[in-house]
Design an enzyme around this catalytic site. Structure first.
Site, PDB file in Angstrom:
ATOM      1  N   HIS A 103      -1.134 -20.124 -11.058  1.00  0.00           N
ATOM      2  CA  HIS A 103      -1.921 -19.587 -12.171  1.00  0.00           C
ATOM      3  C   HIS A 103      -3.400 -19.606 -11.816  1.00  0.00           C
ATOM      4  O   HIS A 103      -3.877 -20.504 -11.137  1.00  0.00           O
ATOM      5  CB  HIS A 103      -1.670 -20.346 -13.477  1.00  0.00           C
ATOM      6  CG  HIS A 103      -1.825 -21.830 -13.363  1.00  0.00           C
ATOM      7  ND1 HIS A 103      -0.850 -22.629 -12.820  1.00  0.00           N
ATOM      8  CD2 HIS A 103      -2.833 -22.654 -13.721  1.00  0.00           C
ATOM      9  CE1 HIS A 103      -1.251 -23.888 -12.849  1.00  0.00           C
ATOM     10  NE2 HIS A 103      -2.464 -23.936 -13.378  1.00  0.00           N
ATOM     11  N   HIS A 105      -7.149 -19.557 -13.664  1.00  0.00           N
ATOM     12  CA  HIS A 105      -7.870 -19.790 -14.922  1.00  0.00           C
ATOM     13  C   HIS A 105      -9.063 -18.832 -14.986  1.00  0.00           C
ATOM     14  O   HIS A 105      -9.831 -18.737 -14.011  1.00  0.00           O
ATOM     15  CB  HIS A 105      -8.445 -21.201 -14.971  1.00  0.00           C
ATOM     16  CG  HIS A 105      -7.456 -22.318 -14.896  1.00  0.00           C
ATOM     17  ND1 HIS A 105      -7.109 -23.078 -15.985  1.00  0.00           N
ATOM     18  CD2 HIS A 105      -6.731 -22.814 -13.861  1.00  0.00           C
ATOM     19  CE1 HIS A 105      -6.236 -24.004 -15.618  1.00  0.00           C
ATOM     20  NE2 HIS A 105      -5.983 -23.874 -14.332  1.00  0.00           N
TER      21      HIS A 105
END
Ligand code: AMP
Length: 142
Positions: A103, A105
């Site tokens: 992931h 951010h």
């Protein structure tokens, strides 16, 4: 390095087994809000394909994640009237990774406002819903 665990939190979100404040998706990527934002509008961009992190992701999936990351960053500047964007991405426990599905951010920043420390502040559902709506609207307007 460990392998990919099909039962990590983000895999469950992708399968619809856990709720998320969804912002965007396309054939290769999915975007939702971090429930412990370091600033309002803190979003997470993930590949739909399984990948533990930067070290094992397929280059095509990484490219798709980065393209979506740029879209989200541009939309976040408008949606949150931001002065800047902080992008973060952690790999393996020693690198600060806590959830083992790749992931990125994207965190909208205001001049002189420090980031909240990670995983310290749980945002209200009302605010997460409002922030997801704002970011989605800016993405749709782009
Ligand atoms: P890291 O692996 O260090 O990038 O940290 C994982 C991030 O996922 C943290 O910022 C958490 O606040 C966030 N997070 C954990 N669980 C959820 C969830 N169910 N929905 C959205 N964000 C989450």
């Amino acid at each position: 390095m460990g392998g990919y665990d099909n039962n990590n939190i983000f895999a469950k979100i992708l399968r619809g087994e856990l709720p998320a404040h969804k912002v965007y998706e396309d054939d290769k990527t999915f975007v939702f809000l971090d429930i412990m934002p370091r600033a309002p509008g803190h979003a997470l961009i993930i590949p739909k394909a399984p990948a533990r992190n930067l070290l094992d992701v397929a280059p095509g999936d990484l490219a798709a994640v980065m393209a979506t990351t740029q879209k989200v960053a541009r939309a976040a500047m408008k949606a949150f009237d931001a002065a800047g964007i902080t992008m973060q991405q952690f790999n393996e426990p020693a690198g600060g990774q806590v959830v083992f599905h790749l992931h990125v951010h994207i965190i909208p920043r205001q001049e002189g406002v420090p980031l909240k420390p990670p995983a310290t502040f749980k945002e209200t559902t009302e605010n997460l819903t409002a922030h997801a709506d704002r970011l989605r609207a800016a993405l749709n307007a782009a």
